[in-house]
Enzyme design. Structure first.
Site, PDB file in Angstrom:
ATOM      1  N   SER A  94      30.299   0.027  38.967  1.00 45.30           N
ATOM      2  CA  SER A  94      30.735  -0.873  40.507  1.00 45.30           C
ATOM      3  C   SER A  94      30.662  -2.225  39.183  1.00 45.30           C
ATOM      4  CB  SER A  94      28.714  -1.292  40.749  1.00 45.30           C
ATOM      5  OG  SER A  94      29.005  -3.280  41.129  1.00 45.30           O
ATOM      6  N   TYR A 127      20.415  -3.859  40.718  1.00 46.91           N
ATOM      7  CA  TYR A 127      21.498  -2.861  41.516  1.00 46.91           C
ATOM      8  C   TYR A 127      22.127  -2.679  40.296  1.00 46.91           C
ATOM      9  CZ  TYR A 127      26.111  -2.485  43.777  1.00 46.91           C
ATOM     10  OH  TYR A 127      27.005  -1.129  43.997  1.00 46.91           O
TER      11      TYR A 127
END
Length: 336
Positions: free
Chosen positions: A128, A153
């Site tokens: 990501s 995350y």
């Protein structure tokens, strides 16, 4: 033709990648735990689309279950793996951190073990843009330092990159990681900004605009992400005998491991995004201007020269062309 395991097959990107692989003639083994982080009905609707293909096989399975994953690999056969299953969302990681450790760290370790023991030809996994943290040097390049994540995350995605490199180095597993940048499009997740804004605007409710709209995002249409995944899957990395001038570049090691950004490389101001969505919907947004949120970043901007050089692909879908496609799907899916 190959048999490809796609984890997170009932998810947003996993659904689109599975559909493309099936369209290209491959056999797809889909895996998903169908958790209730967001609408299970939406996930089931995606699966119904995939199950129309005779070459699609689905398993409801949680990657975090070590014994179950070991048994799954023991009794299944596939050539390549596209790992897209993950606990997504930056803000949710602030309130439910264990979901991220279970899915993104423990689950990924179980997947790597399966790939190691069953001689997978190529593992492609989703990282990501969040790994870049609050980096203010733009565009974001693969060899930028990513040691200061601003959300759990993001930390789990950086951990995935390190874990994948270790397995690639130790066991000569060909692995490619892809840092996705703000993906949007049909069949998207309800927790994503484009979905939440569309839902609220059509209902006449205000939308929460963080940092008073002073943010930029590298919005990337899902079909461009899929094209990048498929092209990378076909390019199996090889170890390099000698590293010359590689510096800190994590995608050029003496192991069969590569890392790429996939983004549109044209960041858009959040207020411009909202204005474009207003035109698509024919509705003026009511804005609830709010401060910056924990875990958020001011800007994302992908440098994609490595992707262009190695697989000959550059995402090209503009927001003006991509947003109407999402809106058309949203209206159709919800019967509006």
């Amino acid at each position: 033709m190959k048999t490809v395991l796609v984890t997170g097959a009932a998810g947003f990107i996993g659904f689109h990648v599975s559909h493309r692989l099936l369209r290209d003639g491959h056999t797809v083994v889909g895996l998903d735990n169908l958790n209730d982080y967001y609408s299970v009905e939406l996930k089931q609707s995606r699966l119904k689309q995939l199950e129309q293909h005779a070459r699609f096989e689905f398993h409801a399975l949680d990657l975090a279950g070590r014994a179950d994953m070991a048994a799954f690999f023991e009794h299944s056969r596939f050539d390549q793996v596209v790992h897209l299953a993950a606990q997504a969302g930056v803000r949710y990681s602030l309130t439910n951190p264990h979901a991220y450790i279970d899915s993104n760290v423990v689950g990924f370790a179980n997947l790597l073990e399966g790939c190691h023991h069953h001689k997978i030809e190529h593992l492609v996994f989703a990282s990501s843009s969040s790994v870049y943290g609050a980096n203010r040097k733009v565009p974001f390049q693969i060899d930028d330092r990513v040691d200061h994540p601003v959300s759990l995350y993001a930390a789990t995605k950086k951990a995935n990159e390190l874990m994948a490199y270790t397995y690639s180095h130790l066991y000569a597993i060909p692995v490619t990681g892809l840092r996705f940048f703000t993906v949007y499009g049909p069949w998207g997740r309800p927790d994503m900004a484009v979905y939440r804004f569309t839902e609220a605007m059509l209902a006449g409710r205000p939308i929460d605009v963080y940092n008073r709209g002073e943010m930029r995002r590298d919005f990337t249409y899902v079909d461009d992400i899929v094209e990048g995944v498929v092209r990378v899957l076909d390019k199996v990395p090889r170890a390099e005998a000698v590293i010359q001038g590689a510096g800190n570049d994590p995608s050029s090691p003496a192991a069969p491991y590569r890392l790429y950004n996939i983004g549109n490389s044209q960041p858009v101001n959040l207020m411009t995004f909202i204005k474009t969505l207003e035109k698509c919907l024919g509705v003026e947004a009511k804005l609830n201007l709010m401060p910056m949120q924990p875990g958020d970043v001011l800007e994302t901007y992908a440098d994609i020269e490595d992707l262009m050089r190695d697989v000959g692909f550059r995402p090209a879908m503009s927001l003006e062309d991509g947003l109407p496609r999402f809106v058309a799907w949203y209206r159709g899916y919800h019967g509006l």
